[in-house]
Design an enzyme around this catalytic site. Structure first.
Site, PDB file in Angstrom:
ATOM      1  N   GLY A  45       0.834  -1.198   0.000  1.00  0.00           N
ATOM      2  CA  GLY A  45       0.000   0.000   0.000  1.00  0.00           C
ATOM      3  C   GLY A  45       0.864   1.242   0.000  1.00  0.00           C
ATOM      4  N   GLN A  50       2.894  10.024   1.217  1.00  0.00           N
ATOM      5  CA  GLN A  50       4.192   9.347   1.320  1.00  0.00           C
ATOM      6  C   GLN A  50       5.134   9.695   0.172  1.00  0.00           C
ATOM      7  OE1 GLN A  50       2.334   5.239   2.125  1.00  0.00           O
ATOM      8  NE2 GLN A  50       4.234   5.198   3.308  1.00  0.00           N
ATOM      9  N   CYS A  92       5.694   0.104   7.697  1.00  0.00           N
ATOM     10  CA  CYS A  92       5.331   1.225   6.826  1.00  0.00           C
ATOM     11  C   CYS A  92       6.538   1.605   5.979  1.00  0.00           C
ATOM     12  CB  CYS A  92       4.896   2.408   7.690  1.00  0.00           C
ATOM     13  SG  CYS A  92       4.477   3.882   6.748  1.00  0.00           S
ATOM     14  N   LEU A  93       6.310   1.871   4.705  1.00  0.00           N
ATOM     15  CA  LEU A  93       7.413   2.256   3.814  1.00  0.00           C
ATOM     16  C   LEU A  93       8.066   3.567   4.258  1.00  0.00           C
ATOM     17  CD1 LEU A  93       5.832   1.386   0.340  1.00  0.00           C
ATOM     18  CD2 LEU A  93       7.585   0.089   1.569  1.00  0.00           C
ATOM     19  N   HIS A 134      -4.564   1.503   7.487  1.00  0.00           N
ATOM     20  CA  HIS A 134      -3.211   2.080   7.503  1.00  0.00           C
ATOM     21  C   HIS A 134      -3.114   3.222   6.479  1.00  0.00           C
ATOM     22  CE1 HIS A 134       1.315   1.582   7.875  1.00  0.00           C
ATOM     23  NE2 HIS A 134       1.203   2.274   6.752  1.00  0.00           N
ATOM     24  N   GLU A 135      -3.638   2.990   5.269  1.00  0.00           N
ATOM     25  CA  GLU A 135      -3.530   4.009   4.212  1.00  0.00           C
ATOM     26  C   GLU A 135      -4.437   5.206   4.496  1.00  0.00           C
ATOM     27  OE1 GLU A 135      -1.017   3.731   2.488  1.00  0.00           O
ATOM     28  OE2 GLU A 135      -0.678   1.619   2.930  1.00  0.00           O
ATOM     29  N   HIS A 138      -2.856   7.469   6.846  1.00  0.00           N
ATOM     30  CA  HIS A 138      -1.888   8.364   6.197  1.00  0.00           C
ATOM     31  C   HIS A 138      -2.578   9.632   5.695  1.00  0.00           C
ATOM     32  CE1 HIS A 138       2.020   6.455   6.135  1.00  0.00           C
ATOM     33  NE2 HIS A 138       1.560   5.330   5.634  1.00  0.00           N
TER      34      HIS A 138
HETATM   35 ZN   LIG Z   1       2.494   3.533   5.761  1.00  0.00          ZN
END
Ligand SMILES: [Zn+2]
Length: 169
Positions: A45, A50, A92-93, A134-135, A138
């Site tokens: 995701g 991000q 998380c990225l 999660h997204e 963000h």
């Molecule tokens: Zn994330």
């Protein structure tokens, strides 16, 4: 085009994103870039903040591009329902190298527009429910770390600060 993924501490990650008003060519390019960047990471995701874009757009593909038909591109997503509870490891990225067990509702129903502006409803449980939450977090300027309690969060934040001071973040 691949876009650089910003990390914890970058201002835009900690601020709410703006609703998308136009389903125009720049939005299509943004979504294409997000999909490419998510697959290259690789991740399941990615949210627009991000890659430094403060818009309410996210992409999710639990198969990371390995199975067709699993890619979701969601514009202006909103929860309609949330219930149950799951407790799983999450990363998380934008917080590479760290993960934690995060409590989340186990099932969600989300209303969103697709990339063409058509409204749709997505129901997910387990990992899909977790990815959706999660997204969407963000898009509200919230990271999984913000869902942790006191000491668990403090330990990770302290380690990140140390990496930042050493120029390794
Ligand atoms: Zn994330």
């Amino acid at each position: 085009m691949l876009r650089p993924i910003v990390r914890y501490g970058s201002h835009g990650l900690h601020a709410p994103a703006t609703r998308v008003a136009a389903f125009d060519a720049p939005l299509q390019t943004l979504i294409d870039d997000m999909i490419e960047t998510m697959y290259a990471a690789p991740g399941i995701g990615l949210a627009a903040p991000q890659i430094g874009v403060p818009l309410r757009v996210c992409v999710i593909d639990l198969s990371v591009g390995k199975r067709g038909g699993e890619l979701l591109a969601l514009v202006n997503p909103e929860f309609i329902e949330r219930d149950g509870m799951q407790l799983e490891e999450e990363g998380c990225l934008s917080i590479p190298g760290f993960s934690a067990t995060v409590p989340r509702p186990n099932r969600v129903v989300v209303k969103a527009s697709d990339r063409d502006g058509n409204e749709r409803t997505i129901e997910g449980s387990g990992l899909l429910a977790r990815a959706l939450q999660h997204e969407i977090d963000h898009l509200d300027g919230r990271l999984f770390l913000d869902r942790l309690r006191g000491i668990k969060r403090d330990i990770i934040v302290r380690k990140i600060k140390k990496l930042q001071r050493g120029g390794k973040w």
